[in-house]
Write a protein that holds these residues in place. Structure first.
Motif, short mmCIF file in Angstrom:
data_model
loop_
_atom_site.label_atom_id
_atom_site.label_comp_id
_atom_site.label_asym_id
_atom_site.label_seq_id
_atom_site.Cartn_x
_atom_site.Cartn_y
_atom_site.Cartn_z
N ASN A 1 15.89 -31.17 7.16
CA ASN A 1 14.86 -31.84 6.36
C ASN A 1 14.17 -30.88 5.41
O ASN A 1 13.94 -31.19 4.25
CB ASN A 1 13.83 -32.51 7.26
CG ASN A 1 14.38 -33.70 7.99
OD1 ASN A 1 15.38 -34.28 7.58
ND2 ASN A 1 13.75 -34.05 9.09
N LYS A 2 13.85 -29.69 5.91
CA LYS A 2 13.20 -28.68 5.07
C LYS A 2 14.13 -28.26 3.94
O LYS A 2 13.69 -28.13 2.79
CB LYS A 2 12.82 -27.47 5.92
CG LYS A 2 12.10 -26.38 5.16
CD LYS A 2 11.78 -25.24 6.11
CE LYS A 2 11.07 -24.11 5.43
NZ LYS A 2 11.79 -23.50 4.35
N PHE A 3 15.41 -28.09 4.23
CA PHE A 3 16.39 -27.69 3.22
C PHE A 3 16.50 -28.75 2.11
O PHE A 3 16.47 -28.42 0.93
CB PHE A 3 17.74 -27.47 3.90
CG PHE A 3 18.86 -27.14 2.97
CD1 PHE A 3 18.92 -25.88 2.38
CD2 PHE A 3 19.84 -28.06 2.67
CE1 PHE A 3 19.96 -25.55 1.52
CE2 PHE A 3 20.88 -27.75 1.82
CZ PHE A 3 20.94 -26.49 1.24
N ILE A 4 16.59 -30.00 2.49
CA ILE A 4 16.74 -31.08 1.51
C ILE A 4 15.46 -31.26 0.70
O ILE A 4 15.51 -31.44 -0.53
CB ILE A 4 17.16 -32.38 2.22
CG1 ILE A 4 18.58 -32.23 2.77
CG2 ILE A 4 17.08 -33.56 1.27
CD1 ILE A 4 19.02 -33.36 3.64
N ILE A 5 14.32 -31.21 1.35
CA ILE A 5 13.06 -31.38 0.63
C ILE A 5 12.81 -30.19 -0.30
O ILE A 5 12.29 -30.36 -1.41
CB ILE A 5 11.90 -31.62 1.61
CG1 ILE A 5 12.06 -33.02 2.20
CG2 ILE A 5 10.55 -31.47 0.94
CD1 ILE A 5 11.05 -33.40 3.23
N ASP A 6 13.18 -28.99 0.11
CA ASP A 6 13.05 -27.83 -0.78
C ASP A 6 13.91 -28.01 -2.03
O ASP A 6 13.47 -27.69 -3.14
CB ASP A 6 13.45 -26.54 -0.06
CG ASP A 6 12.37 -26.02 0.85
OD1 ASP A 6 11.22 -26.49 0.74
OD2 ASP A 6 12.67 -25.15 1.68
N ASN A 7 15.13 -28.53 -1.87
CA ASN A 7 15.97 -28.79 -3.05
C ASN A 7 15.38 -29.89 -3.91
O ASN A 7 15.45 -29.83 -5.13
CB ASN A 7 17.39 -29.15 -2.62
CG ASN A 7 18.12 -27.97 -2.06
OD1 ASN A 7 17.86 -26.83 -2.43
ND2 ASN A 7 19.04 -28.22 -1.15
N GLY A 8 14.79 -30.89 -3.30
CA GLY A 8 14.11 -31.94 -4.06
C GLY A 8 12.92 -31.40 -4.84
O GLY A 8 12.66 -31.81 -5.97
#
Length: 144
Positions: free
Chosen positions: A6-13
């Motif tokens: 989740n952190k990885f995807i939200i950081d990319n977002g």
């Protein structure tokens, strides 16, 4: 420490939203230089912001895919092919692929665990600096 998807995807977002905001700012500056009307300034800034946002997703996803070939080909060939691959990704991203990626991310956040925060709140969560504090304020677990 473990990997938090989740952190990885939200950081990319958040990186994509940052890119879109930079494009919006560049669009405003360019429209002021070229003396557009106020309506032209709004539409041009939104258009450039869209190009930057979707271009980021296209370039990022294609580069992410192309990285698996790094050790299968000579380094010089991989480095020289990386630039045209990223440019192709930016072009594909602006042709609605990047919009689709960002929209799916917004849907995933807005309709996630415990009925999610909603679409507008999901976009606020994806803002670069404000999003981290806003997600803590609404008690949304974004991996931090």
């Amino acid at each position: 420490m473990y990997f938090n998807e989740n952190k990885f995807i939200i950081d990319n977002g958040r990186k994509a939203s940052s890119s879109g905001l930079i494009g919006l700012l560049i669009g405003i500056i360019m429209s002021l230089i070229f003396s557009f009307s106020w309506l032209g300034t709004i539409f041009f800034a939104l258009f450039i912001g869209y190009i930057f946002l979707t271009g980021f997703w296209g370039g990022y996803k294609i580069n992410f895919w192309f990285r698996k070939y790094k050790y299968r080909m000579p380094n010089l060939l991989w480095q020289s092919l990386r630039v045209p691959v990223i440019i192709a990704g930016i072009i594909l991203g602006t042709l609605f692929w990047g919009f689709f990626e960002h929209f799916i991310l917004l849907l995933g956040i807005s309709t996630g665990y415990k009925s999610g925060p909603g679409m507008i709140a999901a976009q606020i969560i994806l803002l670069p600096y404000i999003g981290k504090y806003y997600s803590k304020y609404i008690k949304f677990d974004d991996g931090y």
